[in-house]
Motif scaffolding. Structure first.
Motif, short mmCIF file in Angstrom:
data_model
loop_
_atom_site.label_atom_id
_atom_site.label_comp_id
_atom_site.label_asym_id
_atom_site.label_seq_id
_atom_site.Cartn_x
_atom_site.Cartn_y
_atom_site.Cartn_z
N LEU A 117 -5.10 -0.55 4.52
CA LEU A 117 -4.50 0.37 3.55
C LEU A 117 -4.08 -0.37 2.28
CD1 LEU A 117 -2.24 2.57 5.88
CD2 LEU A 117 -4.43 3.19 4.83
N GLY A 118 -3.47 -1.54 2.44
CA GLY A 118 -2.99 -2.29 1.28
C GLY A 118 -4.11 -2.77 0.39
N ILE A 132 -1.39 6.46 -0.84
CA ILE A 132 -1.09 5.48 0.22
C ILE A 132 0.32 4.94 0.08
CG2 ILE A 132 -1.67 3.19 1.13
CD1 ILE A 132 -4.59 3.79 0.53
N MET A 133 0.71 4.59 -1.14
CA MET A 133 2.04 4.01 -1.34
C MET A 133 3.16 5.01 -1.12
SD MET A 133 1.98 0.80 -1.76
CE MET A 133 0.66 0.77 -0.53
N ILE A 171 3.46 -1.22 9.68
CA ILE A 171 2.36 -0.95 8.73
C ILE A 171 2.81 -1.03 7.27
CG2 ILE A 171 0.78 0.85 7.91
CD1 ILE A 171 0.47 1.73 10.83
N PRO A 172 3.91 -0.37 6.86
CA PRO A 172 4.28 -0.38 5.44
C PRO A 172 4.52 -1.78 4.88
CG PRO A 172 5.54 1.29 6.62
CD PRO A 172 4.84 0.47 7.65
N THR A 173 5.11 -2.66 5.68
CA THR A 173 5.38 -4.02 5.21
C THR A 173 4.08 -4.74 4.89
OG1 THR A 173 7.37 -4.10 6.59
CG2 THR A 173 6.52 -6.19 5.76
N PHE A 174 3.12 -4.68 5.79
CA PHE A 174 1.83 -5.34 5.55
C PHE A 174 1.10 -4.69 4.38
CE2 PHE A 174 2.46 -6.82 9.93
CZ PHE A 174 2.08 -8.15 9.79
N ALA A 175 1.15 -3.37 4.30
CA ALA A 175 0.45 -2.67 3.23
C ALA A 175 0.97 -3.09 1.85
CB ALA A 175 0.60 -1.16 3.41
N ARG A 176 2.28 -3.21 1.71
CA ARG A 176 2.86 -3.59 0.43
C ARG A 176 2.55 -5.05 0.07
NH1 ARG A 176 5.87 -0.77 -2.64
NH2 ARG A 176 6.63 1.29 -2.08
N GLY A 180 0.08 -6.10 -3.16
CA GLY A 180 0.48 -7.01 -4.23
C GLY A 180 -0.46 -8.18 -4.38
N ALA A 181 -0.88 -8.77 -3.23
CA ALA A 181 -1.81 -9.91 -3.28
C ALA A 181 -3.16 -9.47 -3.81
CB ALA A 181 -1.94 -10.51 -1.88
N THR A 182 -3.61 -8.27 -3.44
CA THR A 182 -4.91 -7.76 -3.90
C THR A 182 -4.90 -7.54 -5.41
OG1 THR A 182 -5.29 -6.68 -1.77
CG2 THR A 182 -6.61 -5.92 -3.64
N LEU A 183 -3.81 -6.99 -5.93
CA LEU A 183 -3.71 -6.78 -7.37
C LEU A 183 -3.82 -8.11 -8.13
CD1 LEU A 183 -0.83 -4.13 -7.54
CD2 LEU A 183 -3.25 -3.77 -8.06
#
Length: 298
Positions: A117-118, A132-133, A171-176, A180-183
């Motif tokens: 998702l992230g 998603i966010m 899930i939300p912690t990993f997604a966020r 951020g790393a993907t951006l």
């Protein structure tokens, strides 16, 4: 210096040497943080104990023997016995594997979904990112233990449902973190170069972006295992996780709470086990963050 690659029997051994050098460099950086090193060694000890410990104990972790109930620590029973006459040391050793498994598998569940998702949220942006966010924000609005409690209440009492519940609130912690790393990675020039060369989105995401954001994922997973163990133990303490006579640390705490005044050892040793493992995971996770986070090493 001559950097000629040495070959033995036609096999190139340079990659193995590179890995060895990489592990040495990693250990050297990690050793600068003594607390993280101690935490890492303790976790190795716990993992070994979880694997071989059950074969080294002479007592049955679930066998009831009221003739020796509530014995205090002695040479025969190092941690004493509980209200059912079961050896507490044996139950803690058998519970190590169970507790670690619940923590690890729940984080694997949360990370598997959260990472996907992230990374899609950060890569595509726009409406996909917004949807998603906002869903992640809704999940984050609930305290983790309450969300897990609600999920287990709906699904039913079992360790499998505890793993699912803890995984969902992870899930939300990993997604966020992954978003951020993907951006950050998407802003790099080589991503634009891959697009110019005609690479598809899936190839860019899973072959070029994902390998470059593994460091924060590993760090977050290590820290999250500690939270998962605490949450799973809390659910078992409330009677929603492991069911009797399963030797799970949270359930053992629940068994001992009625004997705190006269026989504190029944709850003391399972509590110490949980505290030590959680502290070790946090110390090791902090050390990993210092080693793997480039910004922390500047």
């Amino acid at each position: 210096m001559n950097n000629t690659v040495v070959k033995t029997g036609g096999t190139n051994i340079q990659p193995n040497r590179s890995r060895l050098v990489g592990w040495k460099a990693f250990y050297k950086k990690l050793s600068k943080n003594k607390a993280a090193l101690i935490g890492g060694y303790f976790l190795i000890f716990v993992c070994i104990a979880a694997l071989i410990g059950p074969y080294l104990t002479s007592y049955d972790p679930t066998k009831v023997d009221y003739s020796i109930k509530l014995l205090k620590p002695s040479t025969d029973h190092w941690f004493g016995t509980d209200h059912n006459g079961r050896d507490i040391f044996t139950r803690i050793v058998h519970g190590m594997q169970l507790t670690l498994s619940v923590g690890i598998f729940s984080v694997v569940v949360g990370a598997s979904i959260g990472v996907v998702l992230g990374i899609f949220s950060g890569y595509y942006g726009g409406k996909i990112d917004t949807i998603i966010m906002r869903i992640m924000d809704i999940l984050l609005a609930f305290p983790g233990i309450l969300l897990a409690l609600a999920i287990v209440s709906v699904l039913g009492k079992s360790l499998t449902n505890v793993i699912i519940a803890v995984g969902i609130f992870s899930i939300p912690t990993f997604a966020r973190v992954v978003r951020g790393a993907t951006l950050s990675v998407c802003k790099l020039e080589y991503i634009d170069a891959m697009r110019a060369l005609g690479a598809g989105d899936m190839r860019i995401i899973f072959k070029h972006i994902l390998p470059n954001i593994t460091s924060p994922i590993i760090v977050q997973a290590t820290l999250r295992i500690a939270i998962a163990i605490l949450t799973a133990s809390g659910l078992s303490f409330l009677g929603l996780g492991a069911q009797p006579p399963t030797p799970e640390w949270g359930a053992m705490l629940n068994d001992g709470r009625n004997y705190l005044a006269e026989y504190p050892h029944v709850a003391l040793f399972p509590g110490i086990a949980i505290v030590l493992v959680v502290i070790a995971l946090n110390l090791f996770g902090d050390g990993l963050r210092d080693v793997l986070d480039p910004k922390a090493n500047k």
